[in-house]
Design an enzyme around this catalytic site. Sequence first.
Site, mmCIF file in Angstrom:
data_model
loop_
_atom_site.group_PDB
_atom_site.id
_atom_site.type_symbol
_atom_site.label_atom_id
_atom_site.label_comp_id
_atom_site.label_asym_id
_atom_site.label_seq_id
_atom_site.Cartn_x
_atom_site.Cartn_y
_atom_site.Cartn_z
ATOM 1 N N GLU A 43 0.861 -1.036 0.066
ATOM 2 C CA GLU A 43 -0.082 -0.028 0.001
ATOM 3 C C GLU A 43 1.039 1.058 -0.063
ATOM 4 O O GLU A 43 0.454 2.329 -0.577
ATOM 5 C CB GLU A 43 -0.862 0.034 1.253
ATOM 6 C CG GLU A 43 -1.913 -1.122 1.240
ATOM 7 C CD GLU A 43 -3.168 -0.981 0.329
ATOM 8 O OE1 GLU A 43 -3.043 -0.077 -0.677
ATOM 9 O OE2 GLU A 43 -4.038 -1.788 0.377
ATOM 10 N N HIS A 67 1.513 2.319 -3.173
ATOM 11 C CA HIS A 67 0.420 2.787 -4.111
ATOM 12 C C HIS A 67 0.410 4.243 -3.842
ATOM 13 O O HIS A 67 0.395 5.226 -4.653
ATOM 14 C CB HIS A 67 -0.846 2.205 -3.646
ATOM 15 C CG HIS A 67 -0.966 0.757 -4.049
ATOM 16 N ND1 HIS A 67 -2.026 -0.034 -3.702
ATOM 17 C CD2 HIS A 67 0.130 -0.012 -4.707
ATOM 18 C CE1 HIS A 67 -1.928 -1.027 -3.844
ATOM 19 N NE2 HIS A 67 -0.762 -1.213 -4.467
ATOM 20 N N TYR A 109 0.982 7.946 -6.385
ATOM 21 C CA TYR A 109 0.200 9.143 -6.725
ATOM 22 C C TYR A 109 1.051 10.156 -6.622
ATOM 23 O O TYR A 109 0.861 11.305 -7.707
ATOM 24 C CB TYR A 109 -0.808 9.071 -5.912
ATOM 25 C CG TYR A 109 -1.757 7.703 -5.586
ATOM 26 C CD1 TYR A 109 -2.093 7.272 -6.763
ATOM 27 C CD2 TYR A 109 -2.093 7.188 -4.444
ATOM 28 C CE1 TYR A 109 -3.061 5.947 -6.644
ATOM 29 C CE2 TYR A 109 -2.892 6.108 -4.302
ATOM 30 C CZ TYR A 109 -3.278 5.560 -5.630
ATOM 31 O OH TYR A 109 -4.212 4.376 -5.319
ATOM 32 N N HIS A 168 -5.480 -7.791 -2.365
ATOM 33 C CA HIS A 168 -5.718 -7.405 -0.936
ATOM 34 C C HIS A 168 -7.150 -7.826 -0.503
ATOM 35 O O HIS A 168 -7.562 -8.251 0.553
ATOM 36 C CB HIS A 168 -5.606 -5.921 -0.555
ATOM 37 C CG HIS A 168 -4.153 -5.649 -0.900
ATOM 38 N ND1 HIS A 168 -3.897 -4.270 -1.060
ATOM 39 C CD2 HIS A 168 -3.151 -6.269 -1.091
ATOM 40 C CE1 HIS A 168 -2.386 -4.293 -1.521
ATOM 41 N NE2 HIS A 168 -2.123 -5.426 -1.591
#
Length: 376
Positions: A116, A119, A123, A242
């Site tokens: 995560e 991720h 961005y 996930h």
Amino acid sequence: MSYTTFSKKKNNQLKEPMFFGQSVNIARYDQQKYNIFEKLIEKQLSFFWRPEEIDLSKDRIDFDNLPSNEKHIFISNLKYQTLLDSIQGRSPNIAFLPIVSIPELETWIETWSFSETIHSRSYTHIIRNIINNPSIVFDDIISNKNINDRAQDISIYYDELIRITAYWHLLGEGNHKINEKKVEINLKLLKRRLYLCLISVNVLEAIRFYVSFACSFAFAEREIMEGNAKIIRLIARDEALHLTGTQHILNILNNEKNNENMKNTVLECREEAIKIFISASEQEKKWAKYLFQDGSMLGLNKDILCQYIEYITNIRMHAIGFKMPFEKTSNPIPWINSWLNSDYIQAAPQETEISSYLVGQIESEISNQEFKNFKL
């Protein structure tokens, strides 16, 4: 129950429940109670990627040429995804690790949380490649009411579980007075907080990302913002894994044969769990309306997205044993499946942009039976 990072008390990890048993001492993987988590770990490790592998130079030109309503759609989704993965990059570790009792689940949670963080880094990589001053975007996230209204429903379940767990470890079960307030701590309450938190996380992975995913892929279908779509495709692949993880945890807890001692908790929390799903789907519909308030984009509008939200809500609820709340329909945007099913493709990595390449996928375990037909 006092938490310790290393318990000297011997135990049989195969007899421990997933949560609220003895803290994990030796992280051993030669024996596993639920080997599904080992498979998830292996899969996640094979998915490893970095956002810097994707070239976004063309995306900057594409973004500058977007009409204002499409810029709003693109940036708003990035803001929301940044917030979600900021939460997910830390919260599973903080909330679940202190109460986990088996090593394979402990390691899966750590692996999940690490991915995560990739991720949320992605961005930043996207935003600073298309906008001169990324602070304009990031500084608006906390103050944007449309984003925060949805984030609150996610964080509240994490925060409650973390708070009650901290009291349990420090004070144990019983009636306590904390900051002039009476607080009752017991295992039943902890199990309720855990189950609802898991439902909330499942909803996040199952529903909350998919409006943003659909918009990113709709841009790429027009051959614009393709670098962004490649990154989002990798993120979507991770999120699907996930989601599988939380579905397995919930289904294990739901199954009485597993002796997880959660039967009563699951039954008592069923109505609230359903409400969490319905509330999330309504919030995502509201988000779709916010995104398209100034106009639709080619191939996608708020009505189609609202239908898609109902479609995936039905599927996700059915996967963990709940009835479908909406009328059963076919996928209103079937083209999205080619973007979401990327882990089934294995391509040679001649270019950094290959978004479906897997690492560590050689089968190294060979039994004697493999050679029975060989003759020398």
